[in-house]
Design a protein around this motif. Sequence first.
Motif, PDB file in Angstrom:
ATOM      1  N   LYS A  67       0.856  -1.181   0.000  1.00  0.00           N
ATOM      2  CA  LYS A  67       0.000   0.000   0.000  1.00  0.00           C
ATOM      3  C   LYS A  67       0.893   1.232   0.000  1.00  0.00           C
ATOM      4  O   LYS A  67       1.782   1.358   0.838  1.00  0.00           O
ATOM      5  CB  LYS A  67      -0.910   0.003   1.228  1.00  0.00           C
ATOM      6  N   VAL A  68       0.654   2.133  -0.914  1.00  0.00           N
ATOM      7  CA  VAL A  68       1.563   3.274  -1.071  1.00  0.00           C
ATOM      8  C   VAL A  68       0.780   4.574  -1.117  1.00  0.00           C
ATOM      9  O   VAL A  68      -0.270   4.673  -1.753  1.00  0.00           O
ATOM     10  CB  VAL A  68       2.440   3.100  -2.337  1.00  0.00           C
ATOM     11  N   ALA A  69       1.314   5.564  -0.408  1.00  0.00           N
ATOM     12  CA  ALA A  69       0.769   6.932  -0.460  1.00  0.00           C
ATOM     13  C   ALA A  69       1.770   7.812  -1.189  1.00  0.00           C
ATOM     14  O   ALA A  69       2.981   7.691  -0.978  1.00  0.00           O
ATOM     15  CB  ALA A  69       0.520   7.463   0.942  1.00  0.00           C
ATOM     16  N   VAL A  70       1.268   8.682  -2.042  1.00  0.00           N
ATOM     17  CA  VAL A  70       2.135   9.540  -2.848  1.00  0.00           C
ATOM     18  C   VAL A  70       1.741  10.995  -2.632  1.00  0.00           C
ATOM     19  O   VAL A  70       0.574  11.364  -2.776  1.00  0.00           O
ATOM     20  CB  VAL A  70       2.023   9.192  -4.349  1.00  0.00           C
ATOM     21  N   LEU A  71       2.720  11.804  -2.279  1.00  0.00           N
ATOM     22  CA  LEU A  71       2.525  13.244  -2.164  1.00  0.00           C
ATOM     23  C   LEU A  71       3.266  13.912  -3.308  1.00  0.00           C
ATOM     24  O   LEU A  71       4.495  13.810  -3.412  1.00  0.00           O
ATOM     25  CB  LEU A  71       3.056  13.764  -0.825  1.00  0.00           C
ATOM     26  N   CYS A  72       2.520  14.555  -4.189  1.00  0.00           N
ATOM     27  CA  CYS A  72       3.103  15.246  -5.337  1.00  0.00           C
ATOM     28  C   CYS A  72       3.115  16.738  -5.059  1.00  0.00           C
ATOM     29  O   CYS A  72       2.053  17.347  -4.919  1.00  0.00           O
ATOM     30  CB  CYS A  72       2.287  14.958  -6.594  1.00  0.00           C
ATOM     31  N   ILE A  73       4.286  17.307  -4.958  1.00  0.00           N
ATOM     32  CA  ILE A  73       4.387  18.731  -4.676  1.00  0.00           C
ATOM     33  C   ILE A  73       4.444  19.478  -6.001  1.00  0.00           C
ATOM     34  O   ILE A  73       5.375  19.322  -6.788  1.00  0.00           O
ATOM     35  CB  ILE A  73       5.642  19.059  -3.840  1.00  0.00           C
ATOM     36  N   ASP A  74       3.406  20.266  -6.248  1.00  0.00           N
ATOM     37  CA  ASP A  74       3.285  21.014  -7.498  1.00  0.00           C
ATOM     38  C   ASP A  74       3.574  22.492  -7.259  1.00  0.00           C
ATOM     39  O   ASP A  74       3.444  22.989  -6.136  1.00  0.00           O
ATOM     40  CB  ASP A  74       1.867  20.893  -8.055  1.00  0.00           C
ATOM     41  N   PRO A  75       3.940  23.215  -8.311  1.00  0.00           N
ATOM     42  CA  PRO A  75       4.046  24.679  -8.184  1.00  0.00           C
ATOM     43  C   PRO A  75       2.698  25.267  -7.793  1.00  0.00           C
ATOM     44  O   PRO A  75       1.642  24.709  -8.104  1.00  0.00           O
ATOM     45  CB  PRO A  75       4.449  25.127  -9.599  1.00  0.00           C
ATOM     46  N   SER A  76       2.729  26.382  -7.104  1.00  0.00           N
ATOM     47  CA  SER A  76       1.498  27.050  -6.689  1.00  0.00           C
ATOM     48  C   SER A  76       0.949  27.926  -7.802  1.00  0.00           C
ATOM     49  O   SER A  76       1.706  28.563  -8.538  1.00  0.00           O
ATOM     50  CB  SER A  76       1.749  27.932  -5.461  1.00  0.00           C
ATOM     51  N   SER A  77      -0.369  27.964  -7.889  1.00  0.00           N
ATOM     52  CA  SER A  77      -1.006  28.929  -8.769  1.00  0.00           C
ATOM     53  C   SER A  77      -0.706  30.331  -8.245  1.00  0.00           C
ATOM     54  O   SER A  77      -0.826  30.591  -7.042  1.00  0.00           O
ATOM     55  CB  SER A  77      -2.517  28.707  -8.798  1.00  0.00           C
ATOM     56  N   PRO A  78      -0.329  31.277  -9.098  1.00  0.00           N
ATOM     57  CA  PRO A  78      -0.054  32.632  -8.625  1.00  0.00           C
ATOM     58  C   PRO A  78      -1.310  33.372  -8.188  1.00  0.00           C
ATOM     59  O   PRO A  78      -1.230  34.431  -7.578  1.00  0.00           O
ATOM     60  CB  PRO A  78       0.583  33.308  -9.858  1.00  0.00           C
ATOM     61  N   PHE A  79      -2.485  32.791  -8.476  1.00  0.00           N
ATOM     62  CA  PHE A  79      -3.737  33.470  -8.160  1.00  0.00           C
ATOM     63  C   PHE A  79      -4.379  32.969  -6.868  1.00  0.00           C
ATOM     64  O   PHE A  79      -4.868  33.749  -6.059  1.00  0.00           O
ATOM     65  CB  PHE A  79      -4.722  33.321  -9.328  1.00  0.00           C
ATOM     66  N   ASN A  80      -4.416  31.635  -6.678  1.00  0.00           N
ATOM     67  CA  ASN A  80      -5.091  31.120  -5.474  1.00  0.00           C
ATOM     68  C   ASN A  80      -4.187  30.256  -4.615  1.00  0.00           C
ATOM     69  O   ASN A  80      -4.642  29.670  -3.638  1.00  0.00           O
ATOM     70  CB  ASN A  80      -6.342  30.327  -5.864  1.00  0.00           C
ATOM     71  N   MET A  81      -2.894  30.141  -4.964  1.00  0.00           N
ATOM     72  CA  MET A  81      -1.892  29.378  -4.219  1.00  0.00           C
ATOM     73  C   MET A  81      -2.173  27.879  -4.206  1.00  0.00           C
ATOM     74  O   MET A  81      -1.576  27.135  -3.450  1.00  0.00           O
ATOM     75  CB  MET A  81      -1.767  29.901  -2.768  1.00  0.00           C
ATOM     76  N   GLY A  82      -3.091  27.412  -5.046  1.00  0.00           N
ATOM     77  CA  GLY A  82      -3.379  25.984  -5.119  1.00  0.00           C
ATOM     78  C   GLY A  82      -2.389  25.265  -6.019  1.00  0.00           C
ATOM     79  O   GLY A  82      -1.618  25.874  -6.753  1.00  0.00           O
ATOM     80  N   ALA A  83      -2.416  23.909  -5.956  1.00  0.00           N
ATOM     81  CA  ALA A  83      -1.525  23.115  -6.789  1.00  0.00           C
ATOM     82  C   ALA A  83      -2.038  23.106  -8.226  1.00  0.00           C
ATOM     83  O   ALA A  83      -3.238  23.111  -8.470  1.00  0.00           O
ATOM     84  CB  ALA A  83      -1.439  21.686  -6.251  1.00  0.00           C
ATOM     85  N   LEU A  84      -1.114  23.057  -9.164  1.00  0.00           N
ATOM     86  CA  LEU A  84      -1.484  23.039 -10.572  1.00  0.00           C
ATOM     87  C   LEU A  84      -1.864  21.645 -11.062  1.00  0.00           C
ATOM     88  O   LEU A  84      -2.349  21.491 -12.181  1.00  0.00           O
ATOM     89  CB  LEU A  84      -0.322  23.578 -11.426  1.00  0.00           C
ATOM     90  N   LEU A  85      -1.620  20.600 -10.254  1.00  0.00           N
ATOM     91  CA  LEU A  85      -2.067  19.225 -10.511  1.00  0.00           C
ATOM     92  C   LEU A  85      -1.433  18.605 -11.750  1.00  0.00           C
ATOM     93  O   LEU A  85      -1.940  17.626 -12.285  1.00  0.00           O
ATOM     94  CB  LEU A  85      -3.600  19.161 -10.646  1.00  0.00           C
ATOM     95  N   GLY A  86      -0.300  19.116 -12.169  1.00  0.00           N
ATOM     96  CA  GLY A  86       0.345  18.550 -13.347  1.00  0.00           C
ATOM     97  C   GLY A  86       0.799  17.122 -13.136  1.00  0.00           C
ATOM     98  O   GLY A  86       0.694  16.289 -14.044  1.00  0.00           O
ATOM     99  N   ASP A  87       1.305  16.806 -11.940  1.00  0.00           N
ATOM    100  CA  ASP A  87       1.816  15.465 -11.680  1.00  0.00           C
ATOM    101  C   ASP A  87       0.717  14.413 -11.746  1.00  0.00           C
ATOM    102  O   ASP A  87       0.926  13.307 -12.229  1.00  0.00           O
ATOM    103  CB  ASP A  87       2.485  15.411 -10.295  1.00  0.00           C
ATOM    104  N   ARG A  88      -0.450  14.740 -11.256  1.00  0.00           N
ATOM    105  CA  ARG A  88      -1.507  13.732 -11.160  1.00  0.00           C
ATOM    106  C   ARG A  88      -2.038  13.311 -12.523  1.00  0.00           C
ATOM    107  O   ARG A  88      -2.595  12.220 -12.654  1.00  0.00           O
ATOM    108  CB  ARG A  88      -2.641  14.249 -10.273  1.00  0.00           C
ATOM    109  N   ILE A  89      -1.855  14.136 -13.524  1.00  0.00           N
ATOM    110  CA  ILE A  89      -2.276  13.760 -14.874  1.00  0.00           C
ATOM    111  C   ILE A  89      -1.529  12.512 -15.318  1.00  0.00           C
ATOM    112  O   ILE A  89      -2.080  11.627 -15.975  1.00  0.00           O
ATOM    113  CB  ILE A  89      -2.028  14.921 -15.852  1.00  0.00           C
TER     114      ILE A  89
END
Length: 227
Positions: A67-89
């Motif tokens: 069983k594996v958990a993965v944390l993908c650290i993405d660059p922040s959106s400059p507008f809302n500071m959220g993750a851009l979700l590129g890795d999860r694609i």
Amino acid sequence: MIPNFSDTKALARIISLVENEVTGYDKLLEELPHNQVPVIGITGPPGAGKSTLTDALIGECVKAGKKVAVLCIDPSSPFNMGALLGDRIRMSEWYTNPNVFIRSLATRGSLGGLHPKIIEITEVLKAAAFDFIIVETVGVGQSEVEIAGLADATAVVLVPESGDEIQVMKAGLMEIADIFVVNKCDRPGADMFIKNLQVRTGNRSIPVLKTAANTKEGVAALYQSLL
């Protein structure tokens, strides 16, 4: 409220509470059981294929019944500071797999290539009793080396074209590797790059492995080396 591996929604909500510092999150952290779970760090410069390699490593974990958990650290959106979700694609194959939990986190301005609450979030995942936790950093340079303080084993991913960039990165990123991974090894000049890498790292006896993550070549050997 203790994270339950079988309840991924509850686990996701708990991570959100910690990530956003919701009132009472610190007490929740104090009540978590502590489990010894290996943390694998995947880092390296942009374009090295970290996400594809992480995706292939997930496959090796699942194949081994882990069983594996993965944390993908993405660059922040400059507008809302959220993750851009590129890795999860690149990891869409695992969305419905009950043995895999994937969470994207934004750097939120952190300069270390990680999320400001990465230690706390990792502790939440350890309490959920995964067999492995993989943390993939943002594409980093010589200063973003915080992963070395978090991970039990850190793989620095490079590509044959890195060339002179090694000298630039040597002041920081190159010193944190437990394993060097030369990804995209099917490209010209890979063997010569590996020889140069071994010379430039001096007398440090660090494994240098070749992978082509898109075809899974060398990934099984990397998994065993990380173990």
